[in-house]
Write an enzyme that holds these catalytic residues in place. Structure first.
Site, PDB file in Angstrom:
ATOM      1  N   TRP A 146       0.844  -1.188   0.000  1.00 52.19           N
ATOM      2  CA  TRP A 146       0.000   0.000   0.000  1.00 52.19           C
ATOM      3  C   TRP A 146       0.888   1.249   0.000  1.00 52.19           C
ATOM      4  CZ3 TRP A 146      -0.487   3.899   3.722  1.00 52.19           C
ATOM      5  CH2 TRP A 146      -1.471   4.843   3.425  1.00 52.19           C
TER       6      TRP A 146
ATOM      7  N   ASP B  38     -14.972  10.366  -0.335  1.00 48.81           N
ATOM      8  CA  ASP B  38     -15.601   9.725   0.818  1.00 48.81           C
ATOM      9  C   ASP B  38     -16.234  10.759   1.763  1.00 48.81           C
ATOM     10  OD1 ASP B  38     -16.228   7.852   2.707  1.00 48.81           O
ATOM     11  OD2 ASP B  38     -14.194   7.079   2.937  1.00 48.81           O
TER      12      ASP B  38
ATOM     13  N   ARG C  29     -10.010  -1.683   8.324  1.00 48.57           N
ATOM     14  CA  ARG C  29     -10.531  -0.304   8.283  1.00 48.57           C
ATOM     15  C   ARG C  29     -11.987  -0.269   8.771  1.00 48.57           C
ATOM     16  NH1 ARG C  29     -11.609   4.165   3.597  1.00 48.57           N
ATOM     17  NH2 ARG C  29     -10.383   5.832   4.467  1.00 48.57           N
TER      18      ARG C  29
ATOM     19  N   TRP D 194     -14.794   4.078  -7.896  1.00 51.18           N
ATOM     20  CA  TRP D 194     -15.196   2.823  -7.250  1.00 51.18           C
ATOM     21  C   TRP D 194     -14.004   2.334  -6.424  1.00 51.18           C
ATOM     22  CZ3 TRP D 194     -19.440  -0.629  -9.278  1.00 51.18           C
ATOM     23  CH2 TRP D 194     -19.509  -1.836  -8.558  1.00 51.18           C
ATOM     24  N   ASP D 195     -14.146   2.409  -5.122  1.00 46.15           N
ATOM     25  CA  ASP D 195     -13.026   2.114  -4.226  1.00 46.15           C
ATOM     26  C   ASP D 195     -13.218   0.735  -3.581  1.00 46.15           C
ATOM     27  OD1 ASP D 195     -10.733   2.528  -2.720  1.00 46.15           O
ATOM     28  OD2 ASP D 195     -11.404   4.414  -1.833  1.00 46.15           O
ATOM     29  N   MET D 196     -12.177   0.217  -2.964  1.00 47.49           N
ATOM     30  CA  MET D 196     -12.233  -1.079  -2.267  1.00 47.49           C
ATOM     31  C   MET D 196     -11.040  -1.103  -1.314  1.00 47.49           C
ATOM     32  SD  MET D 196     -11.191  -4.662  -2.524  1.00 47.49           S
ATOM     33  CE  MET D 196     -12.019  -6.226  -2.415  1.00 47.49           C
ATOM     34  N   ASN D 197     -11.325  -1.006  -0.022  1.00 48.12           N
ATOM     35  CA  ASN D 197     -10.251  -0.658   0.908  1.00 48.12           C
ATOM     36  C   ASN D 197      -9.799  -1.736   1.879  1.00 48.12           C
ATOM     37  OD1 ASN D 197      -9.281   2.083   0.447  1.00 48.12           O
ATOM     38  ND2 ASN D 197     -11.443   2.590   0.593  1.00 48.12           N
TER      39      ASN D 197
ATOM     40  N   ASP E 188      -2.203   5.650  -3.380  1.00 48.34           N
ATOM     41  CA  ASP E 188      -2.539   6.674  -2.393  1.00 48.34           C
ATOM     42  C   ASP E 188      -1.329   7.536  -2.070  1.00 48.34           C
ATOM     43  OD1 ASP E 188      -5.190   6.192  -2.109  1.00 48.34           O
ATOM     44  OD2 ASP E 188      -5.033   5.008  -0.290  1.00 48.34           O
TER      45      ASP E 188
HETATM   46  C1  DGJ Z   1      -8.759   5.159  -0.445  1.00 44.88           C
HETATM   47  C2  DGJ Z   1      -8.517   5.906  -1.724  1.00 44.88           C
HETATM   48  O1  DGJ Z   1      -7.383   5.444  -2.359  1.00 44.88           O
HETATM   49  C3  DGJ Z   1      -8.430   7.389  -1.408  1.00 44.88           C
HETATM   50  O2  DGJ Z   1      -8.141   8.120  -2.570  1.00 44.88           O
HETATM   51  C4  DGJ Z   1      -9.743   7.825  -0.805  1.00 44.88           C
HETATM   52  O3  DGJ Z   1     -10.757   7.690  -1.758  1.00 44.88           O
HETATM   53  C5  DGJ Z   1     -10.052   7.005   0.430  1.00 44.88           C
HETATM   54  N1  DGJ Z   1      -9.989   5.609   0.167  1.00 44.88           N
HETATM   55  C6  DGJ Z   1     -11.410   7.369   0.967  1.00 44.88           C
HETATM   56  O4  DGJ Z   1     -11.788   6.591   2.023  1.00 44.88           O
END
Ligand code: DGJ
Length: 698
Positions: free
Chosen positions: A175, A341, A417, A451-454, A521
């Site tokens: 990351w 977000d 998270r 479209w995110d995925m964390n 990021d």
């Molecule tokens: C992770 C993304 O990579 C960031 O750019 C941002 O959108 C955050 N999530 C928001 O929670």
């Protein structure tokens, strides 16, 4: 014609490459050749017939099969492994027939069948002639009435010319530090790259390039490939003890099983591979052209300059804060304003809200429409962040459907998270997400979705799975593609960005749905140079979203930070209120410059001139397809004094045309700029963007 059938088998030809396969004397489907295109289809060597070495090493072990099964005395890491209903666990595939489909993308199908069981395996070879690429995938069909368990089924095995001493290039990271380019010798044994995280992952990318140890950007033989898949994947490079080298690529077989019922088919994802006789640069340009011409939903359309609110306002978004940023962004020339977000029900931090995709009533008492209207009135389009696959336990959705997440009933649900993963393999979850996001897009004037995925997966259970629970690895991604594909079809004008905490979902599969990717990021520009170099191995600049943020102003001029981001799809993510009028005015000038050159960056050919991984003075160049114009970016980080910067040798120009390079007096031939080069003067942490223009012909 791109596919030839001869006495020796089949030959697939692209613009400059040839790939041959055929049946050897033992009847095995065998690789014959992969390299520069030969003069005639009869020139390609016949299928090899290796001899046994000892009673421990049958001939089969040394035979370069196109798609080896786990069977007999092969002892090669196989492409396919199954268990039949009676417990038999070897798969003996033999040639049955071949079919050819002509058209723009001709396809050869080789049909193999097990000698004793009703299993048919079709190998697909699609020829992308102009892009010098071959696409391969495989289909298994159960023609019997008892189920077959598939425990491994890769997309393809690619063979290098006989020999060892090869070198593997791959991308590795974590990351905020994705896509570091690594090169290492391949030695006897298996080198495995993979993802087990249910997404593509920050850690490795489903891409390889193999050379003979000395290729560079412009010269040397390179065999390269990638997988079009956004879930668990695997690449295995194998150097045998018999001096042969091969690489296979496909779905990861880790914890995988697929119950193939009577009459059912299983289709693997596609792998794309090619051969370059002109180094790594040509290999990348083949992929870039393929992505733009065939994969991306909006092709090679230039991308808008966007503003993203994340690093400025984090979760503290509301109409007032966003309109304030939007006004300043519009004055600078931004075309698309993206609210990240924090906008939806209950989302005051990362502890709550995911799953409840309607505007938060405290932050947006009148909904999103007033904000969108103001953004539109400022002349910009509006974009929005979502993370559809996720749910916080503190959400209405989770309280209503705790069974919708991936979990094992007897185990604690590990949060990442503060969130759990919705099992998008389930049809009810798919339906919910399609309806919810569709409503957002229908009720609002939204031009762009991020479209995110964390998080990565844990406890990968699916208690009420219809088949084998271990199908989740594939069915999850199929579900994701179904949701995203349905939304795309209903809202074809929307531009989508694939983000997974940065670049954990960057692959050729997602680029059939998303037009651009958030590469990392990490927005610190000097780190970004290396991340972007890695990203560019596979993906064109138009897909590489890159923002100028508040990272680095203490030691990097604004122009340096912009120049780095201008090498992709430019965005801005700093807190514009804090920037002040002078910095915003300078940024406006840089955005105007970018708009004048972005068609070259997005639609042209990219040449990596000096690697930021290897050098503190690096450069990259883009040239329009008609070679009439280009742009050179160069960056110096820290080089101790005294320092003489080495010459830069331009690439991709017409040697006989004459060009002017901004900052240099007079026109010179393309040959002169490429062979004699040019010398730049840059101070530490300095950068430059120079336009290259073909001089008017007499
Ligand atoms: C992770 C993304 O990579 C960031 O750019 C941002 O959108 C955050 N999530 C928001 O929670």
């Amino acid at each position: 014609m791109s596919i030839h059938t001869t006495d020796q088998g089949w030959v697939l030809e692209t613009a400059t490459t040839g790939y041959a396969l055929g049946l050897n004397a033992a009847g095995l489907l065998t690789h014959r050749y992969w390299g520069r295109r030969l003069t005639s289809p009869d020139d390609y060597p016949p299928a090899p017939n290796p001899l046994a070495w000892a009673s421990f090493n049958s001939a089969a072990q040394s035979t370069p099969e196109e798609y080896p099964g786990y069977a007999g005395e092969t002892f090669i890491d196989p492409c396919i492994k199954v268990t039949f209903a009676d417990g038999v666990r070897d798969v003996v595939l033999r040639f049955e027939s071949a079919e050819q489909r002509d058209g723009d993308q001709p396809e050869l199908r080789i049909i193999l069948r097990d000698t004793a069981y009703p299993l048919r395996v079709t190998l697909h070879y699609r020829v992308h002639h102009a892009h010098d690429l071959i696409e391969r995938w495989a289909t298994a069909t159960n023609e019997g009435d008892a189920p077959i368990s598939i425990e491994r089924m890769l997309s393809a095995e690619w063979h290098l010319p006989p020999g060892s001493g090869y070198r593997l290039s791959h991308l590795t990271g974590r990351w905020a530090d994705e896509m570091n380019l690594r090169r290492e010798p391949l030695v006897q044994g298996l080198k495995v790259l993979e993802s087990r995280r249910i997404n593509t992952s920050h850690h490795h990318s489903p891409w390889f390039a193999i050379d003979r140890g000395a290729a560079d950007e412009d010269s040397g033989q390179v065999w390269f490939g990638a997988l079009a898949w956004s879930g668990n994947w695997k690449i295995v490079a194998e150097v045998t003890d018999f001096d042969t080298t091969r690489v296979k690529i496909g779905l990861n077989d880790w914890d995988f099983a697929w119950r193939l019922g009577a009459g059912e088919q299983f289709v693997t994802p596609s792998s794309f591979a090619g051969y370059s006789d002109a180094g790594f640069g040509k290999a990348s340009r083949s992929f870039h052209d393929l992505v733009r011409a065939q994969l991306l939903p909006h092709g090679d359309a230039v991308r808008q300059v966007l503003y993203n609110s994340w690093e400025a306002t984090l979760f503290d978004v509301d109409e007032r804060s966003q309109v304030e940023l939007a006004r300043l962004a519009a004055e600078m020339g931004v075309e698309l304003f993206v609210m990240d977000d924090g906008w939806f029900h209950g989302r005051t931090s990362d502890r709550a809200g995911l799953g409840d995709w309607w505007p938060d009533a405290v932050k947006f008492p009148s909904g999103l429409s007033p904000l969108i209207a103001q953004v539109n009135a400022l002349g910009m389009q509006f974009g929005l962040w979502v993370e559809p696959e996720m749910v916080n336990p503190d959400s209405e959705l989770y309280r209503a459907h705790p069974d919708w997440v991936i979990h094992f009933p007897t185990r604690a649900r590990t949060e990442g998270r503060n969130q759990l993963i919705l099992n998008v393999a389930r049809q009810d979850v798919q339906g919910y997400l399609i309806d919810t996001i569709d409503r957002l897009l229908t009720e609002h004037n939204i031009a762009f979705i991020k479209w995110d995925m964390n998080r990565s997966v844990s406890e990968p259970g699916w208690p009420d799975a219809p088949g084998d629970q271990r199908e989740i690895w594939v069915r999850y991604v199929q579900g994701l593609y179904h949701i995203w594909g349905t939304l795309r079809a209903r809202h074809p004008q929307v531009i989508w960005q694939s983000c997974s905490g940065g670049g954990a979902r960057a692959d050729l599969g997602i680029l059939r749905l998303a037009d651009q990717i958030w590469a990392s990021d990490n927005t610190e520009p000097t780190a970004r140079l290396q991340i972007q170099e890695g990203f560019s191995q596979v993906f064109p600049a138009s897909t590489m979203e890159s923002w100028v943020t508040d990272m680095g102003p203490e030691y990097l001029p604004l122009s340096f930070r912009f120049h780095v981001s201008m090498c992709g799809s430019l965005g801005v993510g700093g807190h514009l209120v804090h920037w002040g009028a002078a910095r915003r005015a300078e940024a406006a000038g840089l955005i105007a410059l970018y708009k004048a050159i972005r068609h070259i960056v997005h639609q042209g050919d990219m040449y990596r001139l000096r690697s930021p991984h290897d050098h503190a003075f690096s450069a990259v160049q883009y040239v329009s397809k008609d070679k009439a114009e280009g742009v050179l970016f160069a960056f110096r980080t820290h080089i101790p004094r005294p320092a003489n910067l080495p010459p830069i040798y331009l690439r991709g120009l017409d040697p006989d045309a004459r060009y002017e390079v901004e900052g240099f007096a007079g026109a010179r031939s393309g040959r002169a700029w490429m062979e004699a080069g040019l010398t730049l003067e840059l101070a530490d942490f300095g950068s430059t963007a120079r336009r290259i223009t073909e001089a008017l012909r007499d």
